[in-house]
Design a protein around this motif. Sequence first.
Motif, PDB file in Angstrom:
ATOM      1  N   ALA A   1       0.719  -1.108   0.050  1.00  0.00           N
ATOM      2  CA  ALA A   1       0.112   0.108  -0.005  1.00  0.00           C
ATOM      3  C   ALA A   1       0.686   1.237  -0.141  1.00  0.00           C
ATOM      4  O   ALA A   1       0.590   2.255  -0.483  1.00  0.00           O
ATOM      5  CB  ALA A   1      -0.996  -0.129   1.273  1.00  0.00           C
ATOM      6  N   MET A   2       2.008   1.123   0.779  1.00  0.00           N
ATOM      7  CA  MET A   2       2.794   2.428   0.955  1.00  0.00           C
ATOM      8  C   MET A   2       3.875   2.372  -0.011  1.00  0.00           C
ATOM      9  O   MET A   2       4.654   3.418  -0.045  1.00  0.00           O
ATOM     10  CB  MET A   2       3.315   2.830   2.407  1.00  0.00           C
ATOM     11  N   GLY A   3       4.393   1.005  -0.691  1.00  0.00           N
ATOM     12  CA  GLY A   3       5.517   1.118  -1.348  1.00  0.00           C
ATOM     13  C   GLY A   3       5.101   1.017  -2.965  1.00  0.00           C
ATOM     14  O   GLY A   3       5.129   1.944  -3.517  1.00  0.00           O
ATOM     15  N   LEU A   4       4.542  -0.100  -3.335  1.00  0.00           N
ATOM     16  CA  LEU A   4       4.289  -0.501  -4.618  1.00  0.00           C
ATOM     17  C   LEU A   4       3.068   0.232  -4.867  1.00  0.00           C
ATOM     18  O   LEU A   4       3.224   0.974  -6.096  1.00  0.00           O
ATOM     19  CB  LEU A   4       3.770  -1.860  -4.597  1.00  0.00           C
ATOM     20  N   GLU A   5       2.287   0.818  -4.222  1.00  0.00           N
ATOM     21  CA  GLU A   5       1.048   1.499  -4.825  1.00  0.00           C
ATOM     22  C   GLU A   5       1.560   3.025  -4.980  1.00  0.00           C
ATOM     23  O   GLU A   5       1.241   3.572  -5.993  1.00  0.00           O
ATOM     24  CB  GLU A   5      -0.099   1.432  -3.770  1.00  0.00           C
ATOM     25  N   ALA A   6       2.485   3.501  -3.895  1.00  0.00           N
ATOM     26  CA  ALA A   6       3.096   4.857  -4.158  1.00  0.00           C
ATOM     27  C   ALA A   6       3.870   4.870  -5.678  1.00  0.00           C
ATOM     28  O   ALA A   6       3.772   5.791  -6.136  1.00  0.00           O
ATOM     29  CB  ALA A   6       4.009   5.127  -2.896  1.00  0.00           C
ATOM     30  N   GLN A   7       4.504   3.887  -5.858  1.00  0.00           N
ATOM     31  CA  GLN A   7       5.203   3.723  -7.205  1.00  0.00           C
ATOM     32  C   GLN A   7       4.282   3.998  -8.242  1.00  0.00           C
ATOM     33  O   GLN A   7       4.519   4.429  -9.254  1.00  0.00           O
ATOM     34  CB  GLN A   7       6.069   2.681  -7.294  1.00  0.00           C
TER      35      GLN A   7
ATOM     36  N   ALA B   1      -6.215   1.515  -4.480  1.00  0.00           N
ATOM     37  CA  ALA B   1      -6.053   0.919  -3.216  1.00  0.00           C
ATOM     38  C   ALA B   1      -6.546  -0.509  -3.291  1.00  0.00           C
ATOM     39  O   ALA B   1      -5.875  -1.496  -2.875  1.00  0.00           O
ATOM     40  CB  ALA B   1      -6.700   1.623  -2.420  1.00  0.00           C
ATOM     41  N   GLY B   2      -7.715  -0.985  -3.844  1.00  0.00           N
ATOM     42  CA  GLY B   2      -8.218  -2.312  -4.071  1.00  0.00           C
ATOM     43  C   GLY B   2      -7.165  -3.171  -4.554  1.00  0.00           C
ATOM     44  O   GLY B   2      -6.955  -4.495  -4.481  1.00  0.00           O
TER      45      GLY B   2
ATOM     46  N   PHE C   1     -11.691 -12.973  -5.107  1.00  0.00           N
ATOM     47  CA  PHE C   1     -10.357 -12.026  -4.975  1.00  0.00           C
ATOM     48  C   PHE C   1     -10.831 -11.113  -5.894  1.00  0.00           C
ATOM     49  O   PHE C   1     -10.519  -9.916  -5.454  1.00  0.00           O
ATOM     50  CB  PHE C   1      -9.206 -12.895  -5.831  1.00  0.00           C
ATOM     51  N   PRO C   2     -11.525 -11.099  -7.165  1.00  0.00           N
ATOM     52  CA  PRO C   2     -11.999  -9.811  -7.868  1.00  0.00           C
ATOM     53  C   PRO C   2     -12.914  -9.075  -7.132  1.00  0.00           C
ATOM     54  O   PRO C   2     -13.011  -7.798  -6.911  1.00  0.00           O
ATOM     55  CB  PRO C   2     -12.530 -10.313  -9.031  1.00  0.00           C
ATOM     56  N   ALA C   3     -13.877  -9.861  -6.515  1.00  0.00           N
ATOM     57  CA  ALA C   3     -14.958  -9.222  -5.643  1.00  0.00           C
ATOM     58  C   ALA C   3     -14.334  -8.296  -4.424  1.00  0.00           C
ATOM     59  O   ALA C   3     -14.824  -7.298  -4.133  1.00  0.00           O
ATOM     60  CB  ALA C   3     -15.752 -10.534  -4.973  1.00  0.00           C
ATOM     61  N   ALA C   4     -13.114  -8.957  -3.636  1.00  0.00           N
ATOM     62  CA  ALA C   4     -12.643  -8.281  -2.868  1.00  0.00           C
ATOM     63  C   ALA C   4     -11.725  -6.687  -3.354  1.00  0.00           C
ATOM     64  O   ALA C   4     -12.152  -5.734  -2.617  1.00  0.00           O
ATOM     65  CB  ALA C   4     -11.432  -9.049  -2.163  1.00  0.00           C
ATOM     66  N   ILE C   5     -11.320  -7.035  -4.435  1.00  0.00           N
ATOM     67  CA  ILE C   5     -10.894  -5.546  -5.240  1.00  0.00           C
ATOM     68  C   ILE C   5     -11.910  -4.537  -5.426  1.00  0.00           C
ATOM     69  O   ILE C   5     -11.721  -3.382  -5.066  1.00  0.00           O
ATOM     70  CB  ILE C   5     -10.194  -6.068  -6.580  1.00  0.00           C
ATOM     71  N   LEU C   6     -12.866  -5.094  -5.912  1.00  0.00           N
ATOM     72  CA  LEU C   6     -14.187  -4.071  -6.249  1.00  0.00           C
ATOM     73  C   LEU C   6     -14.746  -3.612  -5.027  1.00  0.00           C
ATOM     74  O   LEU C   6     -15.373  -2.804  -4.834  1.00  0.00           O
ATOM     75  CB  LEU C   6     -15.191  -4.951  -7.022  1.00  0.00           C
ATOM     76  N   LEU C   7     -14.999  -4.488  -3.825  1.00  0.00           N
ATOM     77  CA  LEU C   7     -15.409  -4.132  -2.619  1.00  0.00           C
ATOM     78  C   LEU C   7     -14.407  -3.118  -1.984  1.00  0.00           C
ATOM     79  O   LEU C   7     -15.275  -2.003  -1.388  1.00  0.00           O
ATOM     80  CB  LEU C   7     -15.901  -5.236  -1.727  1.00  0.00           C
ATOM     81  N   HIS C   8     -13.400  -3.259  -2.059  1.00  0.00           N
ATOM     82  CA  HIS C   8     -12.230  -2.329  -1.238  1.00  0.00           C
ATOM     83  C   HIS C   8     -12.393  -0.958  -1.890  1.00  0.00           C
ATOM     84  O   HIS C   8     -12.516   0.140  -1.474  1.00  0.00           O
ATOM     85  CB  HIS C   8     -10.969  -3.108  -1.378  1.00  0.00           C
ATOM     86  N   ALA C   9     -12.488  -1.199  -3.412  1.00  0.00           N
ATOM     87  CA  ALA C   9     -12.731   0.092  -4.305  1.00  0.00           C
ATOM     88  C   ALA C   9     -13.914   0.862  -3.873  1.00  0.00           C
ATOM     89  O   ALA C   9     -13.868   2.133  -3.629  1.00  0.00           O
ATOM     90  CB  ALA C   9     -12.711  -0.299  -5.659  1.00  0.00           C
TER      91      ALA C   9
ATOM     92  N   ALA D   1     -11.982   9.572  -6.771  1.00  0.00           N
ATOM     93  CA  ALA D   1     -12.161   8.838  -5.851  1.00  0.00           C
ATOM     94  C   ALA D   1     -12.271   7.360  -6.421  1.00  0.00           C
ATOM     95  O   ALA D   1     -11.784   6.212  -6.002  1.00  0.00           O
ATOM     96  CB  ALA D   1     -13.545   9.148  -5.294  1.00  0.00           C
ATOM     97  N   LEU D   2     -12.740   7.312  -7.545  1.00  0.00           N
ATOM     98  CA  LEU D   2     -12.655   5.920  -8.318  1.00  0.00           C
ATOM     99  C   LEU D   2     -11.221   5.494  -8.839  1.00  0.00           C
ATOM    100  O   LEU D   2     -10.922   4.419  -8.395  1.00  0.00           O
ATOM    101  CB  LEU D   2     -13.470   6.164  -9.705  1.00  0.00           C
ATOM    102  N   TYR D   3     -10.401   6.388  -9.091  1.00  0.00           N
ATOM    103  CA  TYR D   3      -9.118   5.992  -9.266  1.00  0.00           C
ATOM    104  C   TYR D   3      -8.344   5.714  -7.891  1.00  0.00           C
ATOM    105  O   TYR D   3      -7.697   4.673  -8.115  1.00  0.00           O
ATOM    106  CB  TYR D   3      -8.196   7.255  -9.910  1.00  0.00           C
TER     107      TYR D   3
END
Length: 266
Positions: A55-61, A90-91, A213-221, A83-85
């Motif tokens: 979250a703070m390393g790879l996502e920041a890159q 993050a998701g 797994f894709p459900a978790a990404i979409l729910l997180h988003a 917000a969507l981006y």
Amino acid sequence: MEMNGAVASSAILVMGLVGLFSVALPLGLALLFRRRTGGRTRFFLLGCVVFPLFAMGLEAQGHRLLYYGVWSQALNSSIWLYALYGGLMAGIFEECGRWVAFRLGRRWTQGPGDALMYGAGHGGAESFLLLGMTMVNNVILSLTINQGGLPAVEELIGPISEAGMAAITSLAVTPAALYLWGAFERITAMVVQIALSVLVYAAVTRKSGWYWFPAAILLHAAVDVTAVAAGAFLPIPATEALLAAWAAALALLARRVYLQEKWKKS
């Protein structure tokens, strides 16, 4: 630069207590899950490592690569696009981190209690790094302001920018009770992190459960989009109520998946 007023001692006390809460919450949950579910400490520690890495390393890159030029201007011009981006980024990164963690730990896991432990570690790292460190910084700045004013702050951190001045000034005018919302927000965030961990755990351990797994990404988003968009238009209590509703819904979903995993192991 001038600053009128000091930071109330009650505000400093609440900041300190909220900072302690950011650490006590995940540690308390880890002890509870270990005793009640048999979840193992190694998964808690794994979560503590994966969150900052992804979250703070790879996502920041990823943001550095994507967030520039015309694309950046478009995002900044629309709160909904922004917000969507942010939610999708993050998701994708956090859930990929969870997936990698459970794939690596698949040979060690003894049941879905490990997913709860991982979620407490993942959410705990987020709690400490985002809330705890902020409260520590606020307490240090507040004590410095009360002891020596802005000259003491400049001696501590160097020249103060306009944005830094606004943040420092806000410390003197923010009511103590307002900091308690940070603790409430961490509770709902922790529930979400644990729930998503259960879903990704099921995606890794079930042959037919890949869709979690894709459900978790979409729910997180979706949760993050709600946080950003509601925060832009609604007062803090209304925003936190919406996020609490998301947390409750995800907790119910994760409970059903958790029980299915538990029955599968028994």
